[in-house]
Scaffold this active site. Structure first.
Site, short mmCIF file in Angstrom:
data_model
loop_
_atom_site.label_atom_id
_atom_site.label_comp_id
_atom_site.label_asym_id
_atom_site.label_seq_id
_atom_site.Cartn_x
_atom_site.Cartn_y
_atom_site.Cartn_z
NE ARG A 221 -2.47 -0.21 3.67
CZ ARG A 221 -3.24 0.24 4.64
NH1 ARG A 221 -4.55 0.33 4.45
NH2 ARG A 221 -2.74 0.61 5.79
CB THR B 82 -2.67 7.11 -2.48
OG1 THR B 82 -1.95 5.89 -2.68
CG2 THR B 82 -1.89 8.26 -3.08
CG ASP C 120 2.83 -3.19 8.83
OD1 ASP C 120 3.01 -4.37 8.47
OD2 ASP C 120 2.87 -2.23 8.05
CG ASP D 104 6.56 -3.64 9.50
OD1 ASP D 104 7.30 -4.10 8.60
OD2 ASP D 104 6.18 -2.46 9.54
C1 PRP Z 1 -1.16 -4.84 4.50
C2 PRP Z 1 -1.97 -6.09 4.67
C3 PRP Z 1 -2.86 -6.07 3.46
C4 PRP Z 1 -3.11 -4.61 3.26
C5 PRP Z 1 -4.48 -4.30 3.77
O1 PRP Z 1 -0.13 -5.02 3.59
O2 PRP Z 1 -1.21 -7.25 4.78
O3 PRP Z 1 -2.27 -6.64 2.32
O4 PRP Z 1 -2.12 -3.91 4.03
O5 PRP Z 1 -4.81 -3.00 3.53
P1 PRP Z 1 -5.95 -2.56 2.52
O6 PRP Z 1 -7.15 -3.42 2.82
O7 PRP Z 1 -6.17 -1.11 2.87
O8 PRP Z 1 -5.44 -2.75 1.13
P2 PRP Z 1 1.02 -3.94 3.34
O9 PRP Z 1 0.67 -3.06 2.19
O10 PRP Z 1 1.36 -3.27 4.64
O11 PRP Z 1 2.21 -4.83 2.82
P3 PRP Z 1 3.07 -5.96 3.60
O12 PRP Z 1 2.20 -7.18 3.73
O13 PRP Z 1 4.21 -6.16 2.65
O14 PRP Z 1 3.51 -5.43 4.94
N1 URA Z 2 -2.36 -3.39 7.08
C1 URA Z 2 -1.88 -3.81 8.27
O1 URA Z 2 -0.90 -4.55 8.33
N2 URA Z 2 -2.50 -3.40 9.39
C2 URA Z 2 -3.59 -2.62 9.36
O2 URA Z 2 -4.12 -2.28 10.43
C3 URA Z 2 -4.07 -2.18 8.11
C4 URA Z 2 -3.44 -2.59 6.98
#
Ligand code: PRP
Ligand code: URA
Length: 212
Positions: free
Chosen positions: A107, A111, A203, A206
């Site tokens: 993400r 945005t 997160d 993370d």
């Molecule tokens: C997080 C999570 C989802 C997304 C959810 O991923 O694992 O994929 O955000 O958010 P949304 O419903 O608003 O799209 P992130 O983009 O943080 O990537 P990561 O898994 O690499 O940490």
């Molecule tokens: N992605 C995450 O990992 N945590 C949240 O709370 C939202 C999006």
């Protein structure tokens, strides 16, 4: 508990207990990972409750008998990178021969729109039931982009499994893809201004990979 026929919340005291551990910011990587896998396994059990079985004949040590088996090859798991891979072990422990596809999305922190950086599906994906894995359904952007790609590839039956869902994400997913059934272990209150689920668990990527 079925919120409606397409949103199932697995509300169970044991899951609530496990959630209380992963929500806690003091929980370490090992325990966090283990619990994500355990809850994923339980979500899989519920998501497969409509699975079609095939009758075959086998022999027990006592006699011949008919038993019902699952065609494991019929299923594909698609974790959304990165955090979705944290759920994969739980699912594989239930259906070890399922095929696995990957989609990479992150993400944009301003945005909140997802950007795709990887997409690789098993062959014959259009003939399989696809189970998407992502611990967090926040705005729903990552989930809807994933479904869009899978539908473009001809996939007909899709389910979405998450550990925590925000009402905003559920609403968006149901509006854009009402045929996709959502299985979650809880629905939280809302999203904050940064798109994080409140109270959530922070997160997920993370915390699974220990990157912050
Ligand atoms: C997080 C999570 C989802 C997304 C959810 O991923 O694992 O994929 O955000 O958010 P949304 O419903 O608003 O799209 P992130 O983009 O943080 O990537 P990561 O898994 O690499 O940490
Ligand atoms: N992605 C995450 O990992 N945590 C949240 O709370 C939202 C999006």
């Amino acid at each position: 508990m079925e919120i409606n026929k397409n949103v199932v919340v697995i509300d169970n005291p044991l899951i609530e207990h496990k959630l209380s551990i992963i929500r806690n910011k003091n929980t370490g990587t090992k325990e966090f990972r283990e619990i994500i896998g355990e809850i994923a396994c339980i979500l899989c059990y519920h998501a497969l409750s409509d699975a079609k079985l095939k009758e075959i004949e086998i022999e027990t040590p006592i006699c011949k008998t008919k038993v019902n088996i699952l065609d494991e090859d019929n299923y594909a798991f698609v974790p959304i990178l990165r955090a979705g891979t944290g759920m994969l072990n739980g699912l594989i422990s239930m259906i070890p021969n399922a095929k696995i596809g990957h989609i990479g999305l992150y993400r944009n922190e301003e945005t909140l729109e997802p950007t795709m950086y990887y997409y690789k599906m098993p062959k014959n994906i259009s003939k399989k039931e696809v189970i998407i894995l992502d611990p967090m359904l926040a705005t729903g952007g990552s989930a809807t982009d994933t479904i869009k790609m899978l539908k473009k590839d001809g996939v007909k039956k899709i389910k979405f499994l998450c550990i925590i869902a925000a009402p905003e994400g559920i609403e968006r997913l149901q509006k854009e893809y009402p045929d996709v059934k959502i299985f979650t272990s809880c629905i939280d209150e809302t999203l904050n201004e940064k798109g994080y689920i409140v109270p959530g668990l922070g997160d997920a990527g993370d915390r699974i990979f220990g990157t912050k």
